[in-house]
Design an enzyme around this catalytic site. Structure first.
Site, PDB file in Angstrom:
ATOM      1  CB  ALA A  15      -0.933   0.002   1.215  1.00 43.58           C
TER       2      ALA A  15
ATOM      3  CG  ASP B  65     -18.607   9.320  11.271  1.00 40.91           C
ATOM      4  OD1 ASP B  65     -17.557   8.646  11.123  1.00 40.91           O
ATOM      5  OD2 ASP B  65     -19.334   9.661  10.323  1.00 40.91           O
TER       6      ASP B  65
ATOM      7  CB  CYS C 293       4.284   1.591 -12.233  1.00 45.67           C
ATOM      8  SG  CYS C 293       5.585   1.205 -11.047  1.00 45.67           S
TER       9      CYS C 293
END
Length: 488
Positions: A216, A275, A411
């Site tokens: 990631a 939240d 890539c």
């Protein structure tokens, strides 16, 4: 800087490691500050692009006779001497010896600097792409804001991407100024190549889904997934390298709506939105150690901390009681609720973007041209080793039954790291299949290339329907590949 670049150069050439992985490892091992990474990466790239010329130069007597430094460190110094305008930077015995040896050979500092600058200008992508977090800003508002910035310098317009709905572009010469803009610092506008934005649009995550982002770091796709879930769901980001993982954690906390950070199981982190409706779980571990039991997440009884089903059951907001707490207070794990009490648990989908040769990156254009011109055995071998690693990663991803949809991307321009890896992985694999990509209609795939110019590629039908390819010439962005798989 030269010790870092030299050690990384050795790891890339001898140990066949990826550029960034090698650099992060060396910086950590040598306990160097993070700000050494950009110049060291630039120097490493230069040395690799001109390795043949540097090898020949190091065989000449004055340089060959140097005994006080590593061959790789000397090579990085020679590269800086030849291809930068200022020559070798810093002081020290080895720097003096290398400089004297080059002067003895009649070579002036910056001999090829003008050539390198011209090459870089030709290679540079003319546009700087930005992804707009549409949950926090509309694309029109982004265009208006950017137009105000640019109007102080030029009448050039902000360009809107015709195919990708959350992407805009400006002239790349404004990159440095944009980095200082508040919208970029807070992640409302993310500097992200348009090719990398394809992954989220092809995977199409929806609120309630769990998105697993493998390899990631530095976090561009992770942030895109967080935005795509519209503040509802679970994002799991996995990266093994500790240096890159730290970058991932810092960036996600800084640029996303998930800012409440807590540790989980050692070096892993849980980040929550204020939240409690969106959770990002960041894991510093080897992806091949991640498990998935055969039960649905709502029926999971597995207690293994590396099981995806366990993570979904423990952290997905649909299983938790929303808790409102100030950011500065410690956050305790809330009690579990049934899925119906706080929304539904959707699909578990995955993005896998493993280390690759980076042949699609702007800075590697010279290497690509060289490989296309004449067969480079060392590059072919390096790509073969990377492809083996990529296949291992993809096979493991496919083996996880909880994952219903998977995008494999790189890539790289080379078929050996792209189409070949997918083909080999799916041979005899009955649980998943390639499917047609319906997103980003109108995208024209770029040509399939092989790192071995003598190889004759035989096109397959799925190359057109189930993958997306880009290159700098056709799409004015980085070279990129992705393919889409579904579980049957």
């Amino acid at each position: 800087m030269y010790s870092v670049a030299g050690a990384a150069l050795r790891d890339v050439i001898v140990r066949k490691q990826g550029l960034k992985s090698a650099l992060y490892r060396v910086v950590k091992a040598q306990k160097k500050p993070q700000n050494v990474l950009p110049p060291a990466l630039a120097l490493l790239t230069t040395a690799l692009d001109h390795r043949e010329q540097l090898d020949q130069l190091l065989k000449k007597k004055p340089l060959k006779n140097l005994k006080s430094g590593s061959r790789w460190v000397i090579m990085s110094m020679v590269a800086d001497y030849l291809y930068s305008a200022q020559g070798i930077r810093g002081k020290g015995r080895l720097i003096r010896e290398v400089t004297d040896a080059l002067v003895e050979l009649g070579i002036e500092p910056g001999t090829f600097a003008a050539e390198k600058k011209a090459e870089k200008q030709r290679a540079q992508t003319a546009l700087r792409y930005l992804r707009v977090d549409l949950n926090r800003l509309s694309r029109k508002e982004a265009v208006d804001s950017l137009s105000q910035i640019l109007s102080k310098h030029t009448n050039e317009l902000v360009m809107v991407d015709d195919l990708i709905p959350d992407v805009v572009a400006v002239d790349s010469k404004f990159t440095a100024k944009l980095r200082q803009h508040e919208l970029v610092k807070t992640g409302v506008l993310a500097m992200m190549d348009r090719s990398a934005c394809l992954t989220a649009h092809v995977l199409m995550p929806k609120p309630g889904d769990t998105v697993v982002d493998v390899c990631a770091a530095p976090g561009s796709k992770t942030l895109h997934f967080i935005s795509s879930l519209k503040s509802k769901g679970l994002v799991i980001g996995i990266d093994q390298d500790k240096g890159r993982f730290k970058t991932l954690v810092d960036r996600v906390q800084k640029e996303s709506v998930c800012t409440r950070k807590e540790k989980w199981e050692g070096q892993h982190y849980v980040l929550r939105s204020s939240d409690g409706q969106l959770v990002t779980l960041l894991l510093n571990l080897d992806f091949t150690r991640v498990l998935s039991c055969n039960r649905a997440c709502s029926e999971c009884i597995c207690l293994h901390k590396k099981c995806l089903n366990y993570m979904i059951e423990k952290f997905h907001p649909a299983h938790q009681q929303p808790v409102e707490q100030p950011v500065e207070q410690p956050v305790e794990l809330p009690a579990r609720l049934t899925a119906s009490a706080a929304g539904q648990v959707g699909d578990c989908i995955m993005s896998l973007d493993p280390s690759c040769s980076g042949s699609g990156l702007t800075e590697h254009m010279a290497e690509v041209k060289q490989a296309m011109k004449n067969k480079d055995e060392s590059l072919v071998k390096r790509v073969a080793l990377l492809a083996k690693f990529q296949q291992t990663m993809l096979e493991h991803a496919v083996s996880l039954p909880v994952v219903s949809r998977l995008v494999y991307s790189t890539c790289s321009l080379w078929a050996e790291e792209n189409e070949d890896v997918v083909d080999k992985c799916l041979q005899g694999e009955d649980s998943v299949e390639l499917v047609s990509i319906k997103a980003v209609k109108g995208w024209q795939n770029s040509k399939v290339r092989s790192v071995d110019p003598t190889r004759e590629l035989k096109p397959q039908s799925w190359w057109r329907t189930s993958c997306r390819r880009s290159d700098q010439t056709t799409h004015k962005c980085r070279g990129f590949f992705l393919s889409l798989m579904h579980r049957k």
